[in-house]
Motif scaffolding. Structure first.
Motif, PDB file in Angstrom:
ATOM      1  N   THR A 148       0.826  -1.213   0.000  1.00 27.61           N
ATOM      2  CA  THR A 148       0.000   0.000   0.000  1.00 27.61           C
ATOM      3  C   THR A 148       0.860   1.264   0.000  1.00 27.61           C
ATOM      4  O   THR A 148       0.343   2.373   0.104  1.00 27.61           O
ATOM      5  CB  THR A 148      -0.946   0.012   1.222  1.00 27.61           C
ATOM      6  N   GLU A 151      -5.763   4.568   0.063  1.00 29.25           N
ATOM      7  CA  GLU A 151      -5.391   3.509   1.002  1.00 29.25           C
ATOM      8  C   GLU A 151      -6.544   3.211   1.959  1.00 29.25           C
ATOM      9  O   GLU A 151      -6.895   2.058   2.185  1.00 29.25           O
ATOM     10  CB  GLU A 151      -4.134   3.914   1.778  1.00 29.25           C
ATOM     11  N   GLN A 193      -8.583  -0.204   2.378  1.00 29.54           N
ATOM     12  CA  GLN A 193      -8.165  -0.844   3.620  1.00 29.54           C
ATOM     13  C   GLN A 193      -9.193  -1.886   4.083  1.00 29.54           C
ATOM     14  O   GLN A 193      -8.847  -2.990   4.472  1.00 29.54           O
ATOM     15  CB  GLN A 193      -7.943   0.213   4.714  1.00 29.54           C
ATOM     16  N   GLU A 216      -8.797  -5.866   4.517  1.00 36.22           N
ATOM     17  CA  GLU A 216      -9.100  -6.627   5.730  1.00 36.22           C
ATOM     18  C   GLU A 216      -9.988  -7.827   5.414  1.00 36.22           C
ATOM     19  O   GLU A 216      -9.793  -8.920   5.941  1.00 36.22           O
ATOM     20  CB  GLU A 216      -9.749  -5.720   6.764  1.00 36.22           C
ATOM     21  N   THR A 274       0.616   0.945   9.927  1.00 34.96           N
ATOM     22  CA  THR A 274      -0.273   0.079   9.143  1.00 34.96           C
ATOM     23  C   THR A 274      -0.287  -1.367   9.649  1.00 34.96           C
ATOM     24  O   THR A 274      -1.091  -2.164   9.206  1.00 34.96           O
ATOM     25  CB  THR A 274       0.143   0.075   7.658  1.00 34.96           C
TER      26      THR A 274
END
Ligand SMILES: Nc1ncnc2c1ncn2[C@@H]1O[C@H](COP(=O)(O)OP(=O)(O)OP(=O)(O)O)[C@@H](O)[C@H]1O
Length: 644
Positions: free
Chosen positions: A569, A577, A581, A585, A602
């Motif tokens: 990323t 981002e 994100q 996940e 991160t």
């Protein structure tokens, strides 16, 4: 950016192979087109006979006019005009035979040459793409491209212009010699003896040419490497105003190339000039000895005339050989250079079970590695022509339940000799666990990923995925298990769809679902033709972030058990981002993950963090545990907090 030094030879120059062995290498390709080659060789017979008969017919015409005793009986009994007409008719027939058969034969031979060139190019491509990354570390791209393109092109000529041409020339010379000895043995012997020193001279110049040609090809490779490097690094070249500096370097390389080419031209010209000269000497010799015989009335004028033509024709094949000489020698140089690559061993190979596994009688053999569980592994043949992918049933399979475990067992690794960049790594990552690799630059984080993907082999120790040594499973199976997203998403020329599927078969719905799951569908749909939008080579019409988004979809569609993110990323802006994100996940859910990130913020939520320093695992634990420890991680974290 550096220009490779000429002395820096990445492809090992093995012992110069002799021409015969190089030629045999081509024969295996020639065999695939055996029937066409046979037909074109058979066609040489009428051509050579027609060629050799012509001087006899002309000699007979002169003898007939001069009423010499050696005139054939069937001509002697005919009126002069009719006899000459018969001879003219026969001469015309030989001309027609030569014209037609030479044309057809030339076409067939060129066709076979092109097919062989295509076969060799295919094999080379397959072989090069199977070579380990280590090979590419030491081989400039420009050099490889030269070998795959212009060297292969020069190869076709060895067989077409060369081999068949030589057979034709030798056969022509043989027929001429036989007919000459039938006519007058002393003159025939004189011409035969002249062939020996001439052949010796040709061989000498041939060897000199060959050496010069090899050097010229090396210089050409270097020239191409310089060119390729400048084009791929054009941004840096222009931004740092290196145009003039690089142009000077290029000019120097170009000059070296021209110098070597000059040398080849000299030897090539020397051969042609020698043969021109020798052919004239041969005619003079025939006139001298033949003249004496004529004056002594031991030889008819018609036979002398035939021998003058024979003298020219005998050296004709040699002269033609000189013309083919350049092509043949360039071709042999090419075979030599291509053999360098074809002989490059495939370091990383798939294991194959031999015999019946069920009965326990099967044996396995593996090259260079320690035998897994005392077994013998047989590696898949490295020859591209016989490259076989072992049937899935014969190769070790990974278990299908409780998947995603990774184990490094005392792994050591060096790119060069004993210069270890990974030192005694010993850890287990449990299925579904999320691990972050952190450490200063050059600590060995990316090297761990390359070892796990088997782009390189460990120098010592072993790596197990789901309890199986990764050398004991096929590379395809291993890489199916893993999805890797690197910092730079590489884009191939083609449409968006094909850049997600990468040649595997997926339905359009699957492609769209993968894009939607990784939140990249919206971006794709905004492109001019959506999923059908053509992307340029290296994705020059996309931003780095956009390329990266496609890489996420590419990983998602494969549904891997293990996901590796190497600074994945880093090239995304903060907005993008955050946007992906949550998709990330979701993607990580239920999978084992190894995440490399320099921005420690991160990776706070991962299960464990491995801290590396100069190839060693110095700390491991959760974010909070490592902060409490107050070691390297805590120091790095402190520095980053200060930075923000
Ligand atoms: N192809 C290669 N040939 C030789 N040495 C290499 C090669 N690739 C990496 N190295 C060396 O191996 C060491 C570890 O490199 P690696 O790329 O694994 O580090 P890293 O921790 O991923 O670094 P970064 O955070 O900067 O990406 C470095 O010293 C590097 O110079």
């Amino acid at each position: 950016m550096t220009i490779s030094a000429p002395g820096n030879q990445p492809i090992r120059h093995r012992r110069r192979q002799n021409d015969w062995r190089l030629f045999l290498r081509l024969v295996s390709y020639g065999r695939r087109h055996g029937r066409l080659l046979l037909v074109s060789t058979i066609l040489l017979v009428p051509v050579a006979i027609a060629n050799a008969v012509q001087p006899i017919l002309i000699g007979q015409a002169i003898s007939l006019i001069r009423k010499e005793p050696n005139t054939y009986d069937f001509l002697k009994n005919l009126p002069l005009g009719q006899g000459l007409q018969i001879l003219e008719g026969l001469l015309l027939l030989t001309v027609v035979v030569r014209l037609i058969f030479t044309g057809v034969q030339g076409y067939l031979v060129q066709k076979v040459g092109q097919q062989m060139t295509a076969d060799i190019r295919n094999d080379l491509f397959a072989h090069v793409t199977s070579l380990a990354v280590r090979f590419f570390d030491r081989t400039p791209v420009g050099k490889l491209i030269t070998r795959l393109t212009s060297d292969v092109e020069a190869l076709g000529d060895v067989f077409t212009t060369g081999a068949i041409g030589i057979i034709s020339d030798l056969f022509s010379m043989l027929v001429i010699l036989v007919l000459m000895f039938q006519q007058q043995w002393q003159l025939a012997l004189m011409l035969l003896l002249m062939l020996f020193p001439v052949t010796g001279l040709i061989i000498f110049f041939q060897q000199q040419y060959r050496k010069a040609n090899y050097k010229a090809r090396e210089e050409l490779s270097l020239l191409n490497s310089t060119l390729q490097e400048n084009i791929s690094g054009i941004n840096v070249v222009q931004m740092f105003r290196r145009e003039q500096f690089n142009a000077e370097l290029f000019r120097a390389t170009n000059l070296n190339y021209i110098r070597e080419v000059d040398r080849t031209i000299f030897h090539d010209s020397a051969v042609s000039a020698t043969l021109e000269w020798v052919a004239l000497v041969a005619v003079a010799g025939v006139l001298w000895l033949g003249g004496i015989f004529v004056l002594q009335e031991k030889l008819e004028f018609g036979v002398l005339a035939a021998f003058i033509l024979f003298a020219q024709r005998l050296f004709d094949p040699l002269r033609q050989f000189a013309e083919k000489f350049t092509a043949i020698q360039a071709g042999f140089t090419a075979v030599e250079r291509i053999s360098d690559i074809l002989d490059e061993p495939i370091e990383i190979r798939d294991p194959v079970w031999v015999g019946s596994r069920e009965q326990g009688a099967g044996s396995r053999e593996r090259q260079g590695g320690q035998g897994g569980q005392g077994s013998k592994l047989l590696t898949v043949n490295s020859q591209p022509s016989s490259r076989s992918v072992a049937p899935a049933s014969t190769v070790n399979q990974l278990p299908t339940t409780q998947v995603g475990e990774i184990r490094f067992e005392h792994v050591w690794f060096a790119y060069k000799n004993d210069d270890y960049v990974i030192k005694d790594l010993d850890f287990t990552i449990r299925p579904g666990e999320k691990i972050a690799l952190v450490g200063p630059t050059g600590a060995g984080k990316s090297s761990i990923i390359r070892l796990l993907c088997r782009l390189y082999e460990p120098s010592k120790g072993r790596i197990l995925v789901d309890g199986v040594d990764i050398r004991d499973i096929s590379q395809a199976e291993l890489r199916c298990r893993m999805g890797v997203i690197l910092q730079e998403g590489f884009i191939f020329a083609g449409d968006v769809k094909s850049n997600i599927t990468l040649g595997d078969t997926y339905t359009f719905d699957e492609i769209r679902a993968a894009a939607e799951n990784t939140n990249v569908a919206q971006f794709i749909e905004q492109l001019p033709q959506g999923y059908d939008t053509q992307l340029r080579e290296r994705g020059t019409n996309l931003s780095s972030g956009q390329k990266q988004l496609l890489a996420f979809a590419r990983a998602a569609i494969r549904n891997p058990h293990i996901l590796v993110l190497d600074e994945a990323t880093a090239s995304l802006d903060v907005g993008t981002e955050a946007y992906i994100q949550d998709a990330l996940e979701r993607l990580l859910e239920g999978r084992t993950a190894i995440i490399i990130a320099h921005r420690l913020s991160t990776i706070r939520n991962v299960d464990r963090i491995f801290v590396l320093k100069r190839g060693e695992l110095v700390e491991s634990g959760t974010h909070n545990e490592l902060l409490q420890l107050g070691g390297l991680y805590a120091g790095l974290h402190q520095l980053q907090m200060l930075g923000t």
